[in-house]
Design a protein around this motif. Sequence first.
Motif, PDB file in Angstrom:
ATOM      1  N   UNK A 299       1.621  -0.467  -0.291  1.00  0.00           N
ATOM      2  CA  UNK A 299       1.489   0.817  -0.824  1.00  0.00           C
ATOM      3  C   UNK A 299       0.150   0.776  -1.842  1.00  0.00           C
ATOM      4  N   UNK A 300       0.218  -0.696  -2.553  1.00  0.00           N
ATOM      5  CA  UNK A 300      -0.778  -0.652  -3.281  1.00  0.00           C
ATOM      6  C   UNK A 300      -2.275  -0.905  -2.601  1.00  0.00           C
TER       7      UNK A 300
ATOM      8  N   UNK B 207      -2.900   0.481   0.214  1.00  0.00           N
ATOM      9  CA  UNK B 207      -3.360   2.069   0.639  1.00  0.00           C
ATOM     10  C   UNK B 207      -3.887   2.702  -0.566  1.00  0.00           C
TER      11      UNK B 207
ATOM     12  N   UNK C 218       2.009  -5.898  -1.317  1.00  0.00           N
ATOM     13  CA  UNK C 218       2.290  -4.244  -1.490  1.00  0.00           C
ATOM     14  C   UNK C 218       1.611  -3.567  -1.046  1.00  0.00           C
TER      15      UNK C 218
END
Lengths: 209, 209
Positions: A183-184, A186, A181
């Motif tokens: 996004x996780x 980041x 992931x």
Amino acid sequence: MNVAKDSAAPHPRLSNEDRREQIMQAASVVFAERGYAGGTTDAVAKQAGISQAYVVRMFGSKEQLFVEVAKRAADRVAAGFRSAIAEFAGNETAHEKQAILGKVYADLVADRGILLVLMHLFTMGHDPTFGPNSRECFLRIYRLVRDDAGMGPGEATQFMAQGMLVNTLLAMRIPDVLDEQPDAAELFDYCTGAQTDGILEMYWRPNGA
Amino acid sequence: MNVAKDSAAPHPRLSNEDRREQIMQAASVVFAERGYAGGTTDAVAKQAGISQAYVVRMFGSKEQLFVEVAKRAADRVAAGFRSAIAEFAGNETAHEKQAILGKVYADLVADRGILLVLMHLFTMGHDPTFGPNSRECFLRIYRLVRDDAGMGPGEATQFMAQGMLVNTLLAMRIPDVLDEQPDAAELFDYCTGAQTDGILEMYWRPNGA
DNA sequence: CGCTGTAGTAATCAGTTGATTACAACTATT
DNA sequence: AATAGTTGTAATCAACTGATTACTACAGCG
């Protein structure tokens, strides 16, 4: 001299004090993963390697056990902050203070017991027993950061907010999905800042420190 | 034409869809206050005014019921954000966007069901069923804030952090002790900023909106 | 050795809880 | 009106849970 019982003795027979500490450590693990209602005294007993009856008799009730476990978790956070604050040179900027205390906090919540027991406590603000306890624990930390560390109310609030986000991300086990992931990764990176690698390093170990 | 059954009929006999919605609303209240493990299907049934057996049969299991309740809570947050973002003029600063979405969030978490069910979900990141669910719900909101609202990762992270602190303060029922605890009032004020009064106004009502 | 206090457990109990089953009551369709 | 599908419940069950009681074993002390 005692008979040879130092290796894997079936019943080491601890003192009251030592046993209390051991049970609280076990309860911290159990309550962390299962919450207050879901954490059974039998699970605590098994984790500590003793009988369920002894757990209950030692603390009077499951409720009292949780109170003491939660209180000790808050105590450890407070103690960690205090000892870091004691080593302040006095000329740090608010940002530098946040970084130092942030690192200390990362060390503390590497113990999932501290992290999750406190979170469970916070979600029980409506309870006549746990509610006052939760507010007292939280405000104690806030005052420590604001007064002893000498941040202003604004900086202290921002620091607490970042802490609550770290809590949430760790509780959700975000580090488990960092690879799949982006996004996780980041979000976790922006949230933990300079401590990212240090937190992750501790995260994969059985227990902090 | 139906017979006169509009006033206090013992068994209104709802459609499958309506009954589902009613049970989920009841479950939201129960799970919020008692957590997943502590929230019994019987308490949900009583809250909804129906039998315990029907609650279980409608959703298959308590676990499935919680999943759907939590998912709907996240859906409502996402929908609230989306509809606010849709009305952006396009020239807002990141700070202005935070203020707008912050106000929307305050409206949403005035419903303690949304607030606490999500928090309980976040604390179960280790669970094979709830864990992936919690991460998905959280990241969905994060992406919404970062991409659709057009904040950068840094601003979005800061916004989420502030949200987690608001969650914690409301879960602990900090507003209950605002008068006797000046520190609590200060913290709450700095955290909620311009929305302080609005949040408090909604806090004292039975339910949000 | 006998006595007393403490560490620790086995057995048990009453209350709870999620789930299942069988059944009742109502509605719509033909 | 008979049939069939849906809404909803009462009764029941096996498993679990926190707490209590009575008991055992050991350690220290005179």
